[in-house]
Design a protein around this motif. Structure first.
Motif, PDB file in Angstrom:
ATOM      1  N   GLY A 121      19.572  16.364  10.792  1.00 17.69           N
ATOM      2  CA  GLY A 121      18.822  16.898   9.660  1.00 17.69           C
ATOM      3  C   GLY A 121      19.552  18.021   8.936  1.00 17.69           C
ATOM      4  O   GLY A 121      20.666  18.401   9.283  1.00 17.69           O
ATOM      5  N   GLY A 122      18.887  18.532   7.916  1.00 13.31           N
ATOM      6  CA  GLY A 122      19.454  19.599   7.102  1.00 13.31           C
ATOM      7  C   GLY A 122      18.978  20.970   7.537  1.00 13.31           C
ATOM      8  O   GLY A 122      18.447  21.153   8.643  1.00 13.31           O
ATOM      9  N   LEU A 123      19.152  21.942   6.658  1.00 15.97           N
ATOM     10  CA  LEU A 123      18.770  23.314   6.967  1.00 15.97           C
ATOM     11  C   LEU A 123      17.263  23.392   7.187  1.00 15.97           C
ATOM     12  O   LEU A 123      16.486  22.851   6.404  1.00 15.97           O
ATOM     13  CB  LEU A 123      19.161  24.249   5.818  1.00 15.97           C
ATOM     14  CG  LEU A 123      20.623  24.214   5.366  1.00 15.97           C
ATOM     15  CD1 LEU A 123      20.873  25.271   4.295  1.00 15.97           C
ATOM     16  CD2 LEU A 123      21.578  24.402   6.533  1.00 15.97           C
ATOM     17  N   THR A 124      16.864  24.066   8.249  1.00 18.37           N
ATOM     18  CA  THR A 124      15.482  24.269   8.722  1.00 18.37           C
ATOM     19  C   THR A 124      14.901  23.038   9.411  1.00 18.37           C
ATOM     20  O   THR A 124      13.769  23.083   9.889  1.00 18.37           O
ATOM     21  CB  THR A 124      14.497  24.708   7.611  1.00 18.37           C
ATOM     22  OG1 THR A 124      14.157  23.595   6.776  1.00 18.37           O
ATOM     23  CG2 THR A 124      15.057  25.847   6.771  1.00 18.37           C
ATOM     24  N   GLY A 158      18.000  28.296  13.039  1.00 16.91           N
ATOM     25  CA  GLY A 158      19.269  28.674  13.652  1.00 16.91           C
ATOM     26  C   GLY A 158      20.486  28.412  12.793  1.00 16.91           C
ATOM     27  O   GLY A 158      21.595  28.817  13.150  1.00 16.91           O
ATOM     28  N   TYR A 159      20.308  27.761  11.630  1.00 14.08           N
ATOM     29  CA  TYR A 159      21.465  27.354  10.832  1.00 14.08           C
ATOM     30  C   TYR A 159      22.301  28.525  10.338  1.00 14.08           C
ATOM     31  O   TYR A 159      23.511  28.404  10.150  1.00 14.08           O
ATOM     32  CB  TYR A 159      21.015  26.491   9.647  1.00 14.08           C
ATOM     33  CG  TYR A 159      20.194  27.219   8.609  1.00 14.08           C
ATOM     34  CD1 TYR A 159      20.800  27.884   7.549  1.00 14.08           C
ATOM     35  CD2 TYR A 159      18.804  27.235   8.668  1.00 14.08           C
ATOM     36  CE1 TYR A 159      20.052  28.551   6.594  1.00 14.08           C
ATOM     37  CE2 TYR A 159      18.053  27.892   7.720  1.00 14.08           C
ATOM     38  CZ  TYR A 159      18.674  28.544   6.682  1.00 14.08           C
ATOM     39  OH  TYR A 159      17.919  29.212   5.737  1.00 14.08           O
ATOM     40  N   ILE A 264      21.245  35.023   8.463  1.00 13.96           N
ATOM     41  CA  ILE A 264      22.452  34.264   8.148  1.00 13.96           C
ATOM     42  C   ILE A 264      23.658  35.190   8.172  1.00 13.96           C
ATOM     43  O   ILE A 264      23.598  36.328   7.696  1.00 13.96           O
ATOM     44  CB  ILE A 264      22.327  33.561   6.773  1.00 13.96           C
ATOM     45  CG1 ILE A 264      23.450  32.545   6.572  1.00 13.96           C
ATOM     46  CG2 ILE A 264      22.255  34.565   5.630  1.00 13.96           C
ATOM     47  CD1 ILE A 264      23.207  31.593   5.406  1.00 13.96           C
ATOM     48  N   THR A 265      24.743  34.708   8.773  1.00 15.82           N
ATOM     49  CA  THR A 265      25.961  35.504   8.836  1.00 15.82           C
ATOM     50  C   THR A 265      26.693  35.451   7.500  1.00 15.82           C
ATOM     51  O   THR A 265      26.470  34.551   6.672  1.00 15.82           O
ATOM     52  CB  THR A 265      26.902  34.989   9.936  1.00 15.82           C
ATOM     53  OG1 THR A 265      27.327  33.656   9.596  1.00 15.82           O
ATOM     54  CG2 THR A 265      26.221  34.995  11.299  1.00 15.82           C
TER      55      THR A 265
END
Length: 374
Positions: A121-124, A158-159, A264-265
């Motif tokens: 899947g994608g983000l989230t 966690g992305y 997010i880093t």
């Protein structure tokens, strides 16, 4: 790619009020139950029921197996602060209940067959990320294929503290587990949104288990950079991320306003939002040479591109027909499926999505065992 309807709570990617709307590309909110296996090397896992609220609030439910596939401990963190690997757990997705958090990597499998479609899947995103997954799992069972939905360390919120490289490592661990513990005879990778970047990156690594991939489906391969460029804060935050990286602080977190949905880093923000960042693979302003540089290694793998012609994450100035043609050429002649009026997650074109995916699986799936180490 996150939805504009997503909540600003970082924790709500795992714990969400049952009355809240599901995200396009996010996990549906509803209870499920599962149990974890004991030994990390144990084949199979606990029987599980994963349920979610589909389009229009319709309840959907899948029965399958939740299993641990990586070397890290599969743990459950309860609100009381205790942890346990061997517990009967229940996803209580409501703020009023005791909370729990899954520590990855684990995966949910429907069907018990030697061929697997692995959904990234994608983000989230997490379990039941798109509305087409439930009917897809049933259609695949008819063809004697399993659907596997892994929870990577980048899943849900966690992305922002992960990377394409980390996702590729965990994906390779999953395929290795399927080969060694489940007697897999080959897999097809199905990516949605930013999950398409994971797959393209994984196939570039040339990890041993990548040879067991007989085909790839990219559903909604769109540009995170071009979408985020439409947001007012992006330009300033790209500059900040670049500055932090130059100072050796790429793994430090960006300010919350850079990405309200999740921590997010600086590195991941720059990767997603900057021109030719690591995640920048599908942008319409990349030249033919740049697209070939990013996607050309996929030419040796059978590939299908499912493009939603009504994708809300593609800016209006982008010529979608021209873009999908360019992407397919750069991928080495990938099969093109254009779905008219389809949205990003194809929640309004579920049956068309299922038909396209199953048709590709039937044509391009492994016909027998291809030893990935041969």
């Amino acid at each position: 790619m996150t939805s504009p309807a997503s909540t600003s709570s970082w924790f709500s990617g795992l714990v969400r009020a049952s009355s809240s709307s599901s995200m396009a590309g996010g996990v549906a909110s509803a209870p499920a139950s599962a149990s974890f296996p004991d030994a990390p090397a144990a084949a199979g896992g606990g029987r599980a029921v994963v349920a979610g609220a589909g389009a229009g609030g319709k309840r959907k439910q899948l029965r399958g197996t939740l299993f641990k596939y990586g070397p890290k401990s599969a743990q459950v963190a309860h609100s009381a602060g205790k942890t346990s690997r061997d517990v009967h757990l229940r996803f209580l997705l409501a703020y009023a209940t005791d909370a729990l958090v899954l520590f990855f990597p684990v995966a949910f499998r429907t069907g018990d067959f030697n061929h697997q479609v692995i959904f990234i899947g994608g983000l989230t995103d997490g379990l039941l990320a798109t509305d087409y997954l439930e009917p897809l799992s049933l259609a695949l069972e008819v063809e004697k294929w399993s659907l596997v939905q892994p929870l990577l360390s980048s899943s849900y919120t966690g992305y922002g503290i992960s990377s394409l490289e980390q996702d590729a490592l965990e994906l390779d661990q999953l395929i290795s587990y399927l080969i060694n513990k489940e007697n897999s005879e080959g897999v097809i990778l199905l990516g949605h949104s930013t999950g398409c970047q994971d797959i393209v990156h994984y196939m570039r690594t040339n990890f041993a288990c990548s040879k067991a991939v007989s085909g790839v489906i990219l559903q909604a391969p769109v540009s995170d950079r071009e979408y985020r460029a439409t947001l007012p804060e992006t330009a300033e935050m790209i500059d900040l991320a670049a500055k932090m990286i130059s100072e050796g602080r790429g793994m430090d977190l960006m300010p919350r306003e850079a990405n309200p949905d999740a921590p997010i880093t600086a590195y991941r923000y720059h990767s997603l939002c900057s021109y030719m960042g690591d995640d920048d693979m599908f942008s319409s302003d990349l030249s033919e040479d740049q697209l070939r540089q990013r996607l050309g290694h996929m030419a040796t793998t059978q590939c299908q591109v499912i493009f939603s012609m009504g994708d809300e994450y593609v800016p209006q100035y982008v010529d979608k027909e021209a873009l999908v043609d360019r992407l397919c050429r750069a991928l080495g002649g990938a099969e093109k499926v254009e779905i008219e009026w389809g949205n990003h997650a194809l929640s309004n074109r579920v049956q068309e999505a299922v038909r396209a995916i199953v048709d590709f699986v039937k044509r391009e799936g492994p016909k027998g065992w291809d030893d990935p180490w041969s």
